[in-house]
Write a protein that holds these residues in place. Structure first.
Motif, short mmCIF file in Angstrom:
data_model
loop_
_atom_site.label_atom_id
_atom_site.label_comp_id
_atom_site.label_asym_id
_atom_site.label_seq_id
_atom_site.Cartn_x
_atom_site.Cartn_y
_atom_site.Cartn_z
N ILE A 72 0.82 -1.21 0.00
CA ILE A 72 0.00 0.00 0.00
C ILE A 72 0.86 1.27 0.00
CG2 ILE A 72 -0.22 0.09 2.52
CD1 ILE A 72 -3.17 0.95 2.04
N GLY A 73 2.11 1.14 0.42
CA GLY A 73 3.00 2.30 0.43
C GLY A 73 3.16 2.92 -0.94
N HIS A 74 2.96 2.10 -1.97
CA HIS A 74 3.14 2.61 -3.34
C HIS A 74 1.82 2.75 -4.07
CE1 HIS A 74 7.34 2.41 -2.51
NE2 HIS A 74 7.18 1.17 -2.09
N MET A 75 0.74 2.82 -3.29
CA MET A 75 -0.55 3.18 -3.88
C MET A 75 -0.51 4.70 -4.09
SD MET A 75 -4.36 2.49 -2.40
CE MET A 75 -4.26 3.57 -0.98
N LYS B 155 7.76 12.92 -5.03
CA LYS B 155 8.57 11.83 -5.60
C LYS B 155 8.83 10.77 -4.53
CE LYS B 155 11.22 10.41 -9.10
NZ LYS B 155 12.56 10.79 -9.44
N CYS B 156 8.62 9.52 -4.91
CA CYS B 156 8.83 8.40 -3.99
C CYS B 156 10.17 7.72 -4.29
CB CYS B 156 7.69 7.40 -4.15
SG CYS B 156 7.81 5.95 -3.08
N TYR B 157 10.73 7.04 -3.30
CA TYR B 157 12.01 6.33 -3.52
C TYR B 157 11.88 5.22 -4.56
CZ TYR B 157 10.40 2.47 -0.52
OH TYR B 157 9.70 1.41 0.01
N CYS B 158 10.62 4.80 -4.84
CA CYS B 158 10.41 3.72 -5.82
C CYS B 158 10.52 4.24 -7.25
CB CYS B 158 9.05 3.07 -5.61
SG CYS B 158 7.65 4.08 -6.15
N GLY B 159 10.53 5.58 -7.40
CA GLY B 159 10.63 6.15 -8.74
C GLY B 159 9.32 6.77 -9.21
N GLY C 69 3.70 10.60 -5.95
CA GLY C 69 2.41 10.65 -5.25
C GLY C 69 2.06 9.41 -4.45
N CYS C 70 3.06 8.55 -4.18
CA CYS C 70 2.79 7.33 -3.41
C CYS C 70 2.38 7.69 -1.98
CB CYS C 70 4.03 6.44 -3.35
SG CYS C 70 4.51 5.74 -4.92
N PHE C 71 1.53 6.86 -1.40
CA PHE C 71 1.09 6.98 0.00
C PHE C 71 2.31 7.10 0.93
CE2 PHE C 71 -0.64 4.15 3.62
CZ PHE C 71 -1.16 5.22 4.33
ZN LIG Z 1 6.45 4.54 -4.29
#
Ligand SMILES: [Zn+2]
Length: 336
Positions: free
Chosen positions: A199-202, A210-214, A217-219
Motif C-alpha cells: 500500500i505504500g506505493h498506492m 517523488k517516492c524512492y520507488c521512482g 504521489g505514493c502513499f
Molecule cells: Zn512509491
C-alpha cells in the motif's frame, strides 16, 4: 475424531512435552476430569528486525508471548563482517537471557524487502540495497535454522496472530517506509507475485511527491513516519510531544497527515470491506487519535457503515521481530 484417537494424540503431545496435567475439574458425578494445559516454554524462536541503522531482536514462546527483547544501533552492511556481528549478537542475547539453545527452533530474519517464495533470497531490496541477498549468506554465523522474511508481512502476521474477532485484515505498517500485509478469511494473502499489501506505493496524489520507488504521489511519501519526524529534527517522539502541546505547526502537519491516511484507509475498505490494523512507528502513537481518524474515514464512506474498522497494533515496536519468530512457531505447530 474418535475417543481413542484423541487419547492417543494427547499421549503423543504429553510425551513431546507440549502439554501437561494441571489438576482436575470439580466432579459433576463420576471421575473428576483432568485439566490439560499447553507448555508454552518447551520451545521458543528468535526474530530479527533488520533496518538500515538498527537491529531488533525478540525471543518468543509457543504462545507468541515475548520472553526478551533488545534493540541497538547496528548499521546494515551486506558484508561478512556484518553477518559475523549478527551471529555474535544473537549468541550474546541467548547467553545473557540464559536461554536453553536446544529449545530454540530457529531465527526469522526480517528485512525491508520482498522475499522469494522459498524464503531464501531478497528479490527486491531497494531500501537496504540488498537485492539478491541470500539467507544462507546472511545466516552463515547463526547457529540455528534461518528464514528470510518481508518485514511488514511478518509484522502483520504478528498483529493478526494476537488480534481477536477479526478474519479479514489489512495491516498497514506506518514505519520509516510504509508496508502492508493482507489476511482474508483467516489466511494470509500473498498475491500472484508475493507483492500484495504494498500500500505504500498506492498513488494517492497524482503527480505528487517523488517516492524512492521512482513513482510520484505514493502513499509512502505522505504518511511514512519520517514525514512527521523530519519536522521535529528527526524525532517522532518530539513531534507527538509538540502535537500534544497543541503547537500550531505540528497540529497543521498532523491534520494533513490524517487526511492522507484516512484516504488510503477509505480506499482499502472500499476494496476489501475489512478491518485495518495500524502498526509501525506511527501506529504506536495512534490509540489516542483513532477516534478522529475513524471519523475522517467514515465521512468518506458512501454506505455510512458506522462500524469501528481501525484497530491499533498490540505488539508495538517488536511486531516485526516477533512476527519473524512466529513464522518458526507456526511451522513447528503445523508440523505436530
Ligand atoms: Zn512509491
Amino acid at each position: 475424531m474418535s475417543l481413542p484417537t484423541v487419547t492417543q494424540n494427547l499421549k503423543d503431545l504429553s510425551e513431546m512435552g507440549l502439554i501437561t496435567n494441571a489438576g482436575t475439574f470439580e466432579s459433576t458425578g463420576g471421575r473428576k476430569a483432568q485439566v490439560l494445559t499447553c507448555v508454552n516454554d518447551v520451545k521458543m524462536a528468535i526474530g530479527l528486525d533488520i533496518t538500515r541503522n538498527h537491529i531488533g531482536i525478540v525471543a518468543i514462546d509457543l504462545a507468541g508471548d515475548i520472553l526478551a527483547t533488545q534493540r541497538i544501533r547496528f548499521p546494515f552492511g551486506s558484508n561478512d563482517e556484518y553477518y559475523r556481528n549478527v551471529g555474535s549478537f544473537i549468541d550474546a542475547f541467548v547467553e545473557r537471557n540464559r536461554f536453553d539453545s536446544a529449545k530454540i527452533i530457529g531465527v526469522g530474519i526480517a528485512v525491508p524487502a520482498l522475499i522469494s517464495e522459498d524464503e531464501s533470497m531478497v528479490v527486491y531490496g531497494a531500501i537496504l540495497q540488498n537485492t539478491g541477498e541470500t539467507c544462507s549468506r546472511f545466516s552463515r554465523y547463526i547457529a540455528y535454522p534461518c528464514i528470510l522474511c518481508h518485514d511488514s508481512e511478518v509484522a502483520g502476521f504478528a498483529e493478526f496472530w494476537v488480534a481477536n474477532d477479526v478474519k479479514n485484515v489489512f495491516y498497514i505498517s506506518l514505519g520509516n517506509s510504509i508496508g502492508g500485509a493482507v489476511f482474508f478469511d483467516n489466511m494470509k494473502y500473498l498475491g500472484d507475485t508475493r507483492c500484495s499489501g504494498e500500500i505504500g506505493h498506492m498513488i494517492i496524489v497524482p503527480e505528487g511527491k517523488k517516492c524512492y520507488c521512482g513513482q510520484k504521489g505514493c502513499f509512502d511519501t505522505y504518511c511514512a513516519a519520517t514525514v512527521l519526524a523530519d519536522t521535529a529534527k528527526g524525532s517522532l517522539e518530539d513531534f507527538f510531544l509538540l502535537l500534544e502541546q497543541g503547537e500550531k505547526k505540528a497540529v497543521e502537519i498532523w491534520n494533513v497527515y490524517l487526511d492522507h491516511l484516512s484516504l488510503a484507509i477509505h480506499n482499502t475498505i472500499m476494496l476489501f470491506d475489512c478491518t485495518v490494523i495500524l502498526g509501525g512507528y506511527v501506529g504506536m502513537y495512534m490509540e489516542k487519535y483513532n477516534e478522529v481518524l475513524q471519523e475522517k474515514v467514515e465521512a468518506q464512506n458512501p454506505f455510512k457503515m458506522n462500524r469501528s474498522v481501525i484497530k491499533i497494533c498490540q505488539y508495538k515496536t517488536e511486531a516485526i521481530a516477533a512476527g519473524a519468530a512466529l513464522r518458526h512457531i507456526e511451522r513447528f505447530i503445523k508440523a505436530i
